[in-house]
Design a protein around this motif. Structure first.
Motif, PDB file in Angstrom:
ATOM      1  N   GLU A   6      55.394 -32.328  31.662  1.00  0.00           N
ATOM      2  CA  GLU A   6      54.539 -31.158  31.864  1.00  0.00           C
ATOM      3  C   GLU A   6      55.230 -30.189  32.811  1.00  0.00           C
ATOM      4  N   GLU A   7      54.971 -28.935  32.650  1.00  0.00           N
ATOM      5  CA  GLU A   7      55.585 -27.938  33.499  1.00  0.00           C
ATOM      6  C   GLU A   7      55.115 -28.119  34.934  1.00  0.00           C
ATOM      7  N   LYS A   8      56.028 -27.909  35.884  1.00  0.00           N
ATOM      8  CA  LYS A   8      55.668 -28.075  37.292  1.00  0.00           C
ATOM      9  C   LYS A   8      54.857 -26.905  37.793  1.00  0.00           C
ATOM     10  N   ARG A  85      47.366 -31.738  38.486  1.00  0.00           N
ATOM     11  CA  ARG A  85      48.652 -31.049  38.365  1.00  0.00           C
ATOM     12  C   ARG A  85      49.287 -30.813  39.733  1.00  0.00           C
ATOM     13  N   LYS A  86      48.456 -30.364  40.693  1.00  0.00           N
ATOM     14  CA  LYS A  86      48.978 -30.074  42.037  1.00  0.00           C
ATOM     15  C   LYS A  86      49.471 -31.340  42.720  1.00  0.00           C
ATOM     16  N   LEU A  87      48.726 -32.440  42.587  1.00  0.00           N
ATOM     17  CA  LEU A  87      49.131 -33.700  43.201  1.00  0.00           C
ATOM     18  C   LEU A  87      50.396 -34.259  42.561  1.00  0.00           C
ATOM     19  N   LEU A  88      50.516 -34.089  41.241  1.00  0.00           N
ATOM     20  CA  LEU A  88      51.721 -34.557  40.558  1.00  0.00           C
ATOM     21  C   LEU A  88      52.950 -33.762  40.992  1.00  0.00           C
ATOM     22  N   GLU A  89      52.745 -32.502  41.352  1.00  0.00           N
ATOM     23  CA  GLU A  89      53.840 -31.685  41.893  1.00  0.00           C
ATOM     24  C   GLU A  89      54.258 -32.180  43.267  1.00  0.00           C
ATOM     25  N   LEU A  91      53.433 -35.282  44.943  1.00  0.00           N
ATOM     26  CA  LEU A  91      53.764 -36.688  45.148  1.00  0.00           C
ATOM     27  C   LEU A  91      54.992 -37.109  44.348  1.00  0.00           C
ATOM     28  N   PRO A  92      55.688 -38.155  44.799  1.00  0.00           N
ATOM     29  CA  PRO A  92      56.808 -38.684  44.014  1.00  0.00           C
ATOM     30  C   PRO A  92      56.323 -39.194  42.660  1.00  0.00           C
ATOM     31  N   GLU A  93      57.227 -39.248  41.694  1.00  0.00           N
ATOM     32  CA  GLU A  93      56.850 -39.644  40.336  1.00  0.00           C
ATOM     33  C   GLU A  93      56.241 -41.037  40.286  1.00  0.00           C
ATOM     34  N   ASN A  94      56.732 -41.951  41.156  1.00  0.00           N
ATOM     35  CA  ASN A  94      56.223 -43.319  41.115  1.00  0.00           C
ATOM     36  C   ASN A  94      54.814 -43.449  41.710  1.00  0.00           C
ATOM     37  N   LEU A  95      54.257 -42.357  42.215  1.00  0.00           N
ATOM     38  CA  LEU A  95      52.895 -42.369  42.745  1.00  0.00           C
ATOM     39  C   LEU A  95      51.944 -41.563  41.857  1.00  0.00           C
ATOM     40  N   SER A  96      52.289 -41.445  40.578  1.00  0.00           N
ATOM     41  CA  SER A  96      51.430 -40.683  39.670  1.00  0.00           C
ATOM     42  C   SER A  96      50.036 -41.295  39.574  1.00  0.00           C
ATOM     43  N   THR A 102      43.076 -40.049  42.750  1.00  0.00           N
ATOM     44  CA  THR A 102      42.537 -39.102  43.723  1.00  0.00           C
ATOM     45  C   THR A 102      41.877 -37.908  43.032  1.00  0.00           C
ATOM     46  N   ALA A 103      42.523 -37.383  42.005  1.00  0.00           N
ATOM     47  CA  ALA A 103      41.957 -36.248  41.282  1.00  0.00           C
ATOM     48  C   ALA A 103      40.631 -36.631  40.626  1.00  0.00           C
ATOM     49  N   GLY A 104      40.542 -37.862  40.109  1.00  0.00           N
ATOM     50  CA  GLY A 104      39.300 -38.334  39.509  1.00  0.00           C
ATOM     51  C   GLY A 104      38.172 -38.405  40.525  1.00  0.00           C
ATOM     52  N   ALA A 105      38.483 -38.878  41.727  1.00  0.00           N
ATOM     53  CA  ALA A 105      37.475 -38.960  42.784  1.00  0.00           C
ATOM     54  C   ALA A 105      37.017 -37.575  43.230  1.00  0.00           C
TER      55      ALA A 105
END
Length: 287
Positions: A6-8, A85-89, A91-96, A102-105
Protein backbone atom coordinates in the motif's frame (compact mmCIF):
# COMPACT_ATOMS: atom_id res chain seq x y z
CA UNK A 1 4.88 -1.51 4.78
CA UNK A 2 2.51 -3.67 6.84
CA UNK A 3 0.06 -4.12 4.00
CA UNK A 4 2.68 -5.33 1.62
CA UNK A 5 2.40 -2.74 -1.10
CA UNK A 6 0.00 0.00 0.00
CA UNK A 7 1.17 3.52 -0.63
CA UNK A 8 2.85 5.16 2.35
CA UNK A 9 1.44 8.59 1.67
CA UNK A 10 -2.31 9.02 1.69
CA UNK A 11 -5.03 11.62 1.83
CA UNK A 12 -6.44 11.36 5.37
CA UNK A 13 -9.83 12.89 4.60
CA UNK A 14 -10.25 10.82 1.45
CA UNK A 15 -9.48 7.56 3.26
CA UNK A 16 -11.80 8.59 6.09
CA UNK A 17 -14.64 9.32 3.66
CA UNK A 18 -14.17 6.14 1.64
CA UNK A 19 -13.88 4.09 4.83
CA UNK A 20 -17.09 5.63 6.14
CA UNK A 21 -18.99 4.79 2.95
CA UNK A 22 -17.62 1.23 2.84
CA UNK A 23 -18.23 0.65 6.56
CA UNK A 24 -21.76 2.02 6.50
CA UNK A 25 -22.67 -0.10 3.48
CA UNK A 26 -21.22 -3.29 4.99
CA UNK A 27 -22.84 -2.68 8.37
CA UNK A 28 -26.34 -2.21 6.96
CA UNK A 29 -26.10 -5.29 4.71
CA UNK A 30 -24.97 -7.52 7.58
CA UNK A 31 -27.52 -6.22 10.09
CA UNK A 32 -30.43 -6.65 7.70
CA UNK A 33 -29.43 -10.15 6.62
CA UNK A 34 -28.65 -11.58 10.06
CA UNK A 35 -30.93 -9.71 12.45
CA UNK A 36 -33.11 -12.77 13.33
CA UNK A 37 -30.06 -14.75 14.50
CA UNK A 38 -28.99 -11.80 16.65
CA UNK A 39 -32.49 -11.61 18.18
CA UNK A 40 -32.43 -15.31 19.12
CA UNK A 41 -28.96 -14.88 20.64
CA UNK A 42 -30.12 -11.91 22.72
CA UNK A 43 -33.19 -13.77 24.01
CA UNK A 44 -31.10 -16.80 24.94
CA UNK A 45 -28.68 -14.64 26.90
CA UNK A 46 -31.40 -12.60 28.62
CA UNK A 47 -33.37 -15.69 29.72
CA UNK A 48 -32.71 -16.84 33.28
CA UNK A 49 -32.78 -20.48 34.28
CA UNK A 50 -35.06 -22.57 32.06
CA UNK A 51 -37.16 -19.72 30.70
CA UNK A 52 -38.85 -20.39 27.35
CA UNK A 53 -37.46 -18.53 24.32
CA UNK A 54 -40.03 -16.68 22.22
CA UNK A 55 -39.48 -17.10 18.46
CA UNK A 56 -41.91 -14.44 17.25
CA UNK A 57 -40.95 -10.91 16.21
CA UNK A 58 -37.41 -11.81 15.17
CA UNK A 59 -37.11 -8.55 13.23
CA UNK A 60 -38.35 -6.46 16.16
CA UNK A 61 -36.34 -3.24 16.35
CA UNK A 62 -34.60 -3.61 12.98
CA UNK A 63 -35.57 -0.21 11.58
CA UNK A 64 -34.41 1.68 14.66
CA UNK A 65 -31.26 -0.42 14.79
CA UNK A 66 -30.35 0.36 11.18
CA UNK A 67 -30.61 4.07 12.03
CA UNK A 68 -27.78 3.49 14.49
CA UNK A 69 -25.81 0.80 12.66
CA UNK A 70 -25.27 2.95 9.57
CA UNK A 71 -23.50 5.84 11.35
CA UNK A 72 -21.76 3.53 13.85
CA UNK A 73 -20.28 1.32 11.10
CA UNK A 74 -19.36 4.39 9.08
CA UNK A 75 -17.62 5.97 12.09
CA UNK A 76 -15.78 2.75 12.95
CA UNK A 77 -14.31 2.07 9.52
CA UNK A 78 -13.91 5.79 8.82
CA UNK A 79 -11.67 6.06 11.89
CA UNK A 80 -10.06 2.62 11.53
CA UNK A 81 -8.76 3.00 7.98
CA UNK A 82 -6.77 6.25 8.30
CA UNK A 83 -5.60 5.29 11.80
CA UNK A 84 -4.36 1.95 10.50
CA UNK A 85 -2.58 3.60 7.57
CA UNK A 86 -0.88 6.14 9.85
CA UNK A 87 0.25 3.48 12.33
CA UNK A 88 1.59 1.28 9.53
CA UNK A 89 3.64 4.27 8.36
CA UNK A 90 4.98 4.90 11.84
CA UNK A 91 5.64 1.38 13.19
CA UNK A 92 8.18 -1.15 11.88
CA UNK A 93 6.81 -3.71 9.43
CA UNK A 94 7.09 -6.53 11.97
CA UNK A 95 4.65 -4.67 14.26
CA UNK A 96 1.81 -4.50 11.74
CA UNK A 97 -0.35 -6.59 14.10
CA UNK A 98 0.01 -3.86 16.73
CA UNK A 99 -1.16 -1.28 14.20
CA UNK A 100 -4.24 -3.33 13.29
CA UNK A 101 -5.07 -4.13 16.92
CA UNK A 102 -4.69 -0.51 18.04
CA UNK A 103 -6.63 0.91 15.10
CA UNK A 104 -9.47 -1.54 15.82
CA UNK A 105 -9.65 -0.42 19.44
CA UNK A 106 -9.60 3.28 18.52
CA UNK A 107 -12.31 2.75 15.91
CA UNK A 108 -14.38 0.90 18.50
CA UNK A 109 -14.13 3.73 21.03
CA UNK A 110 -15.25 6.29 18.44
CA UNK A 111 -18.17 4.14 17.26
CA UNK A 112 -19.31 3.27 20.81
CA UNK A 113 -20.89 6.70 21.24
CA UNK A 114 -23.50 5.64 18.66
CA UNK A 115 -23.33 1.87 19.09
CA UNK A 116 -24.31 1.74 22.77
CA UNK A 117 -27.64 3.64 22.60
CA UNK A 118 -28.47 1.66 19.45
CA UNK A 119 -27.68 -1.62 21.20
CA UNK A 120 -29.67 -0.71 24.31
CA UNK A 121 -32.78 0.16 22.28
CA UNK A 122 -32.37 -2.89 20.04
CA UNK A 123 -31.99 -5.38 22.87
CA UNK A 124 -34.88 -3.91 24.88
CA UNK A 125 -37.07 -4.32 21.78
CA UNK A 126 -35.76 -7.82 21.04
CA UNK A 127 -36.75 -8.91 24.56
CA UNK A 128 -40.25 -7.45 24.15
CA UNK A 129 -39.97 -4.41 26.42
CA UNK A 130 -40.92 -1.90 23.70
CA UNK A 131 -42.77 -1.97 20.38
CA UNK A 132 -40.97 0.83 18.51
CA UNK A 133 -37.60 2.56 18.63
CA UNK A 134 -39.04 6.09 19.26
CA UNK A 135 -41.12 4.77 22.17
CA UNK A 136 -38.09 2.93 23.53
CA UNK A 137 -35.92 6.06 23.47
CA UNK A 138 -38.66 8.25 24.98
CA UNK A 139 -39.52 5.84 27.81
CA UNK A 140 -35.92 4.92 28.62
CA UNK A 141 -34.93 8.58 28.91
CA UNK A 142 -38.14 9.37 30.83
CA UNK A 143 -37.67 6.60 33.40
CA UNK A 144 -33.90 6.22 33.59
CA UNK A 145 -32.61 9.54 32.29
CA UNK A 146 -30.24 10.02 29.37
CA UNK A 147 -27.78 7.66 31.08
CA UNK A 148 -30.32 4.86 30.50
CA UNK A 149 -29.35 4.90 26.82
CA UNK A 150 -25.80 4.07 27.92
CA UNK A 151 -26.76 1.22 30.28
CA UNK A 152 -23.99 -1.35 30.28
CA UNK A 153 -21.54 1.04 28.61
CA UNK A 154 -18.61 -0.33 30.60
CA UNK A 155 -19.47 -3.94 29.73
CA UNK A 156 -20.02 -2.92 26.11
CA UNK A 157 -16.51 -1.48 25.91
CA UNK A 158 -15.15 -4.49 27.79
CA UNK A 159 -16.65 -6.70 25.07
CA UNK A 160 -16.42 -4.58 21.93
CA UNK A 161 -12.97 -3.07 22.26
CA UNK A 162 -11.20 -6.44 22.46
CA UNK A 163 -13.67 -7.84 19.91
CA UNK A 164 -12.99 -5.11 17.34
CA UNK A 165 -9.26 -5.15 17.98
CA UNK A 166 -8.94 -8.95 17.86
CA UNK A 167 -11.25 -9.47 14.86
CA UNK A 168 -9.63 -6.83 12.66
CA UNK A 169 -6.14 -7.88 13.74
CA UNK A 170 -6.83 -11.55 12.86
CA UNK A 171 -8.46 -10.55 9.59
CA UNK A 172 -5.69 -8.19 8.48
CA UNK A 173 -2.88 -10.56 9.50
CA UNK A 174 -4.46 -13.50 7.68
CA UNK A 175 -4.83 -11.34 4.56
CA UNK A 176 -1.18 -10.31 4.73
CA UNK A 177 -0.06 -13.93 5.14
CA UNK A 178 -2.32 -15.13 2.34
CA UNK A 179 -1.05 -12.43 -0.01
CA UNK A 180 2.56 -13.41 0.68
CA UNK A 181 1.86 -17.07 -0.02
CA UNK A 182 -0.36 -16.49 -3.06
CA UNK A 183 1.77 -13.59 -4.35
CA UNK A 184 -1.33 -11.76 -5.54
CA UNK A 185 -4.27 -9.75 -4.25
CA UNK A 186 -7.17 -11.64 -2.72
CA UNK A 187 -10.43 -12.12 -4.59
CA UNK A 188 -13.90 -11.54 -3.13
CA UNK A 189 -14.57 -15.15 -1.95
CA UNK A 190 -11.17 -15.29 -0.24
CA UNK A 191 -11.82 -12.02 1.63
CA UNK A 192 -15.21 -13.36 2.69
CA UNK A 193 -13.77 -16.67 3.90
CA UNK A 194 -11.08 -14.97 5.98
CA UNK A 195 -13.72 -12.60 7.37
CA UNK A 196 -15.91 -15.55 8.39
CA UNK A 197 -13.04 -17.31 10.16
CA UNK A 198 -11.87 -14.21 12.05
CA UNK A 199 -15.45 -13.37 13.05
CA UNK A 200 -16.30 -16.86 14.31
CA UNK A 201 -13.12 -17.18 16.39
CA UNK A 202 -13.50 -13.72 17.92
CA UNK A 203 -17.21 -14.28 18.57
CA UNK A 204 -16.53 -17.48 20.52
CA UNK A 205 -13.75 -15.91 22.60
CA UNK A 206 -15.84 -12.91 23.64
CA UNK A 207 -19.16 -14.71 24.40
CA UNK A 208 -18.84 -14.43 28.22
CA UNK A 209 -18.37 -10.66 27.88
CA UNK A 210 -21.37 -10.52 25.54
CA UNK A 211 -23.58 -12.33 28.06
CA UNK A 212 -22.73 -9.81 30.78
CA UNK A 213 -23.26 -6.90 28.40
CA UNK A 214 -26.70 -8.22 27.45
CA UNK A 215 -27.78 -8.72 31.08
CA UNK A 216 -26.70 -5.20 32.05
CA UNK A 217 -28.38 -3.59 29.05
CA UNK A 218 -31.77 -5.29 29.38
CA UNK A 219 -32.23 -5.03 33.16
CA UNK A 220 -33.74 -1.54 32.99
CA UNK A 221 -34.70 -0.17 36.41
CA UNK A 222 -34.56 -3.61 37.99
CA UNK A 223 -30.96 -3.00 39.02
CA UNK A 224 -30.32 -6.66 39.64
CA UNK A 225 -26.71 -6.01 38.75
CA UNK A 226 -24.79 -2.94 39.92
CA UNK A 227 -21.91 -3.36 37.50
CA UNK A 228 -19.72 -5.79 35.60
CA UNK A 229 -18.27 -7.51 38.68
CA UNK A 230 -21.69 -7.79 40.32
CA UNK A 231 -23.15 -9.22 37.12
CA UNK A 232 -20.40 -11.83 36.78
CA UNK A 233 -20.68 -12.87 40.45
CA UNK A 234 -24.49 -13.13 40.33
CA UNK A 235 -24.51 -15.19 37.13
CA UNK A 236 -21.84 -17.52 38.49
CA UNK A 237 -23.62 -17.94 41.85
CA UNK A 238 -27.16 -18.39 40.53
CA UNK A 239 -26.64 -20.12 37.18
CA UNK A 240 -23.14 -21.58 37.18
CA UNK A 241 -20.22 -21.12 34.74
CA UNK A 242 -22.14 -22.57 31.78
CA UNK A 243 -24.36 -19.48 31.76
CA UNK A 244 -21.42 -17.44 30.47
CA UNK A 245 -21.62 -19.41 27.22
CA UNK A 246 -25.33 -18.82 26.65
CA UNK A 247 -26.08 -18.05 23.05
CA UNK A 248 -22.61 -19.07 21.86
CA UNK A 249 -23.95 -21.15 18.94
CA UNK A 250 -26.09 -18.40 17.34
CA UNK A 251 -23.41 -15.83 18.24
CA UNK A 252 -20.63 -17.74 16.45
CA UNK A 253 -22.96 -18.48 13.53
CA UNK A 254 -24.15 -14.87 13.35
CA UNK A 255 -20.69 -13.30 13.61
CA UNK A 256 -19.07 -15.90 11.36
CA UNK A 257 -21.59 -15.32 8.57
CA UNK A 258 -21.62 -11.62 9.42
CA UNK A 259 -17.83 -11.45 9.16
CA UNK A 260 -18.00 -13.08 5.76
CA UNK A 261 -20.60 -10.61 4.49
CA UNK A 262 -19.13 -7.56 6.25
CA UNK A 263 -15.54 -7.98 5.08
CA UNK A 264 -16.64 -9.16 1.65
CA UNK A 265 -18.83 -6.07 1.15
CA UNK A 266 -16.23 -3.84 2.81
CA UNK A 267 -13.37 -4.88 0.53
CA UNK A 268 -15.59 -4.80 -2.56
CA UNK A 269 -16.84 -1.30 -1.75
CA UNK A 270 -13.31 -0.09 -0.99
CA UNK A 271 -12.00 -1.48 -4.29
CA UNK A 272 -14.89 0.11 -6.22
CA UNK A 273 -14.22 3.49 -4.59
CA UNK A 274 -10.47 3.18 -5.25
CA UNK A 275 -11.13 2.32 -8.90
CA UNK A 276 -13.47 5.29 -9.20
CA UNK A 277 -10.79 7.54 -7.71
CA UNK A 278 -8.21 6.26 -10.22
CA UNK A 279 -10.57 6.93 -13.14
CA UNK A 280 -11.16 10.49 -11.92
CA UNK A 281 -7.41 11.08 -11.60
CA UNK A 282 -6.81 9.76 -15.12
CA UNK A 283 -9.58 12.00 -16.44
CA UNK A 284 -7.99 15.04 -14.79
CA UNK A 285 -4.58 14.18 -16.23
CA UNK A 286 -6.02 13.72 -19.69
CA UNK A 287 -7.65 17.16 -19.69
Amino acid sequence: MGEGGEEKSFNFLQILLEGSIAGGTAGVVVETALYPIDTIKTRLQAARGGSRIECKGLYSGLAGNLAGVLPASAIFVGVYEPTKRKLLETLPENLSAVAHFTAGAIGGIAASLVRVPTEVVKQRMQTGQFKSAPDAVRLIVGKEGFKGLYAGYGSFLLRDLPFDAIQFCIYEQLRIGYKLVARRDLNDPENALIGAFSGAITGAITTPLDVMKTRLMVQGQGNQYTGIVSCAQTILREEGPKAFLKGIEPRVLWIGIGGSIFFGVLEKTKSMLAERRKRELRAVKDE
